[in-house]
Structures are given as structure tokens and as C-alpha cells.
Design a protein around this motif. Structure first.
Motif, PDB file in Angstrom:
ATOM      1  N   THR A 195      16.115  -7.987   2.101  1.00  0.00           N
ATOM      2  CA  THR A 195      15.845  -6.876   2.999  1.00  0.00           C
ATOM      3  C   THR A 195      15.792  -5.568   2.219  1.00  0.00           C
ATOM      4  N   SER A 196      15.091  -4.597   2.792  1.00  0.00           N
ATOM      5  CA  SER A 196      15.026  -3.260   2.197  1.00  0.00           C
ATOM      6  C   SER A 196      14.590  -2.291   3.275  1.00  0.00           C
ATOM      7  N   GLY A 197      15.490  -1.373   3.664  1.00  0.00           N
ATOM      8  CA  GLY A 197      15.149  -0.427   4.710  1.00  0.00           C
ATOM      9  C   GLY A 197      14.785  -1.151   5.993  1.00  0.00           C
TER      10      GLY A 197
ATOM     11  N   ASP B  68      11.296  -8.009   1.633  1.00  0.00           N
ATOM     12  CA  ASP B  68      10.610  -7.068   0.744  1.00  0.00           C
ATOM     13  C   ASP B  68      10.570  -7.676  -0.653  1.00  0.00           C
ATOM     14  N   ILE B  69       9.501  -8.424  -0.922  1.00  0.00           N
ATOM     15  CA  ILE B  69       9.286  -9.049  -2.227  1.00  0.00           C
ATOM     16  C   ILE B  69       8.200  -8.266  -2.951  1.00  0.00           C
ATOM     17  N   THR B  70       8.518  -7.708  -4.090  1.00  0.00           N
ATOM     18  CA  THR B  70       7.568  -6.958  -4.900  1.00  0.00           C
ATOM     19  C   THR B  70       7.427  -7.637  -6.256  1.00  0.00           C
ATOM     20  N   PRO B  71       6.401  -7.286  -7.034  1.00  0.00           N
ATOM     21  CA  PRO B  71       6.332  -7.838  -8.388  1.00  0.00           C
ATOM     22  C   PRO B  71       7.601  -7.573  -9.201  1.00  0.00           C
TER      23      PRO B  71
ATOM     24  N   SER C 118       1.934 -10.502  -6.984  1.00  0.00           N
ATOM     25  CA  SER C 118       2.054 -10.832  -5.560  1.00  0.00           C
ATOM     26  C   SER C 118       3.223 -10.122  -4.886  1.00  0.00           C
ATOM     27  N   SER C 119       2.985  -9.696  -3.615  1.00  0.00           N
ATOM     28  CA  SER C 119       4.001  -9.012  -2.814  1.00  0.00           C
ATOM     29  C   SER C 119       3.986  -9.539  -1.383  1.00  0.00           C
ATOM     30  N   LEU C 120       5.135  -9.427  -0.720  1.00  0.00           N
ATOM     31  CA  LEU C 120       5.220  -9.724   0.709  1.00  0.00           C
ATOM     32  C   LEU C 120       6.290  -8.841   1.332  1.00  0.00           C
ATOM     33  N   ARG C 121       5.908  -8.198   2.429  1.00  0.00           N
ATOM     34  CA  ARG C 121       6.863  -7.453   3.240  1.00  0.00           C
ATOM     35  C   ARG C 121       6.750  -7.957   4.672  1.00  0.00           C
TER      36      ARG C 121
END
Length: 295
Positions: free
Chosen positions: A13-15, A20-23, A31-34
Motif C-alpha cells: 500500500t501507499s497513500g 503500489d508496485i513501481t519499477p 512494469s507498474s501496477l497501482r
């Protein structure tokens, strides 16, 4: 950086993001996923930065207002009741833009992203234009919504699809990999799996995900019990099967991107299990998929 390739719900989690998956957190390049939860009447602004994004409804609808140096475009995202109720429409947000999501009724939205070089225009993807593929037969049957597949919807790097697997079936099978660039045979792609499951009389569902090393015993090695909201990160390795327990349909969202010049999903099947594809022709697809909604 994440310390495991299996990230249980609530651990990324983030905010306002449930995921919240970032490079940077994944330890890779693209690849990213929010996953964003909006309450009724909420608005949320995010900055695309150096990545392109597709906004996809997991439940509910919203408007997506995209602003960049070329102006402002506003799209109505009708969405859906849940990931099991059919295909959703979606919105493409280019790099170097900002996007404001506003939902009158609330909802849950996936932001699938990839670092990229080219800036493409913001666009709306209607649900009827999404190709729906029935893949496999028998207890290997699954349904693929190819909303952001290569050759279907133009992006610079991003590839994104979603898969519905009926309870008791095996998906992502035979195990396959895409961790090398071999022209015409295999493309190097990082991959994110995001899971949701259908409840049964209030009981949450679950499944299992396997990833095994593809390089001389070295690399990603995962055998995880996955539940709703879990994420599995796959930088390399043979991935599959994804197994849905009986009685609970399984959904997963795949987000992929990589360094190759060609945006393509070219895979290599595990040599010990590739033969299973030869058993599919002429056999029936699981009837639960042919009667379930696709739009």
C-alpha cells in the motif's frame, strides 16, 4: 524494494493506493501496477511521469480527465460491477500527462503502467472492442480479455490482459517463460499478476501460483497461496500453473513490459509440459466460460 516475489494484500500500500508496485519497489526496469479505491464523490489526481498507463475498472465507473501540453481530454469510464461481470472499457493515459479520476458512485480501479519513450495520444477503449479469447480446454480452460494486448491496442511498451479461470481449473498452463530476447521466438517481459477471487456464500476464495527457475536452477522460485488483492512479481522464470480452488472462480490481471524494441508477447513453453497443448484440439471448453458474460 520488495523482499519477496509474493506480495500479500495490504503489503504494497501507499497513500490511497491499495497496491503500489513501481519499477523501483519491484527492482526492475519497466512494469507498474497501482490499485486505487475511490469512495462516492472522490477525486484523485496522479502524474504519469515517464510511464504510459491504462486505467481499468475493477468495480464501478468514473470519469478520467487527462491533461498534458496538448490540452485536456475527458473520458467517461462506464466500468462494471466486478471483474467477474464481464469486460470493462478503459482509458489510456500517455507519459508526461496528469489524470484526474472522479467517481460519483465509488469504485476500485487498476492503473497498469510501463516506462516508455514514445508519447501516444490519450484514448478511450470501448468494451465491445476488447477481443475475448477462450484458451485451453477441459480443466485447462480460461477466458482472456485482451484489452491491452500487443496487436490489439497501441502502446509503446505496455501489455496488459485479464484472465478468468473457473473454480477447479488450471490457468497459465503449460508453464511458460518470456525472460530472454530471442527474435521471433521469445520477448523479454517483466510481469505482474494481481489476483481477485469470487466468494461463495461469504467465504473468500483462494488459489495457488507457481513460478520456477528457468536458468540452471537460478532465478525466481515461488509456490504461493494467493488470495484477493495479492500480487506476484515475475522478473524471470517458468510461470504457471495458476490454480483456482474448486468453488471459487479466479481473476488475475497481467501487466507486462520489457526492454525489447518489439512490443510482443512471445513465449516459450516448458519442455516437460508443452505437450498438453496437443491434447486441446477437438476437446470442449469448460461450459462455465461459454455461458458467463463477456461484455
Amino acid at each position: 524494494m520488495t523482499t519477496t516475489h509474493h506480495v500479500p494484500a495490504g503489503k504494497a500500500t501507499s497513500g490511497q493506493y491499495a497496491v503500489d508496485i513501481t519499477p523501483e519497489t519491484a527492482g526492475w526496469g519497466y512494469s507498474s501496477l497501482r490499485v486505487l479505491d475511490l469512495r462516492p464523490g472522490d477525486s484523485y489526481l496522479f502524474t504519469a511521469g515517464d510511464s504510459e498507463w491504462i486505467v481499468l475498472s475493477l468495480s464501478g465507473g468514473c470519469t478520467v480527465a487527462v491533461t498534458d501540453d496538448h490540452g485536456r481530454d475527458t473520458f467517461a469510464l462506464h466500468g462494471r460491477d466486478s471483474v467477474f461481470s464481464g469486460v470493462s472499457d478503459f482509458v489510456y493515459v500517455p507519459r508526461d500527462a496528469t489524470a484526474t479520476l472522479t467517481s460519483d458512485t465509488g469504485g476500485r480501479f487498476a492503473l497498469t503502467g510501463a516506462r516508455c519513450e514514445r508519447r501516444l495520444p490519450p484514448r478511450y477503449g470501448p468494451a465491445p472492442s476488447v477481443p475475448v479469447e477462450l484458451r485451453g480446454t477441459g480443466n485447462c480452460s480460461r477466458k482472456v480479455h485482451n484489452f491491452g494486448a500487443a496487436g490489439v491496442f497501441e502502446c509503446d511498451k505496455l501489455i496488459a490482459v485479464e484472465v478468468i479461470t473457473p473454480g477447479g481449473n488450471w490457468s497459465s498452463y503449460p508453464p511458460h517463460k518470456h525472460d530472454e530476447n530471442r527474435p521471433g521466438e521469445e520477448t523479454e517481459l517483466e510481469e505482474i499478476y494481481y489476483f481477485e477471487f469470487a466468494d461463495h456464500e461469504g467465504t473468500p476464495g483462494l488459489g495457488y501460483q507457481r513460478v520456477s527457475p528457468s536458468g540452471n536452477g537460478q532465478g525466481t522460485d515461488v509456490l504461493a497461496e494467493v488470495r484477493g488483492g495479492d500480487v506476484v512479481l515475475i522478473p524471470d522464470g517458468w510461470h504457471g500453473p495458476s490454480m483456482a480452488v474448486p468453488g471459487h472462480d479466479m481473476y488475475y490481471l497481467n501487466v507486462m513490459a520489457g526492454p525489447g524494441a518489439e512490443r510482443a508477447w512471445l513465449i516459450c513453453d516448458h519442455p516437460d509440459h508443452a505437450w498438453i497443448r496437443d491434447t486441446w484440439p477437438g476437446r470442449p471448453v469448460d461450459p462455465r466460460l461459454t455461458t458467463a458474460p463477456s461484455q
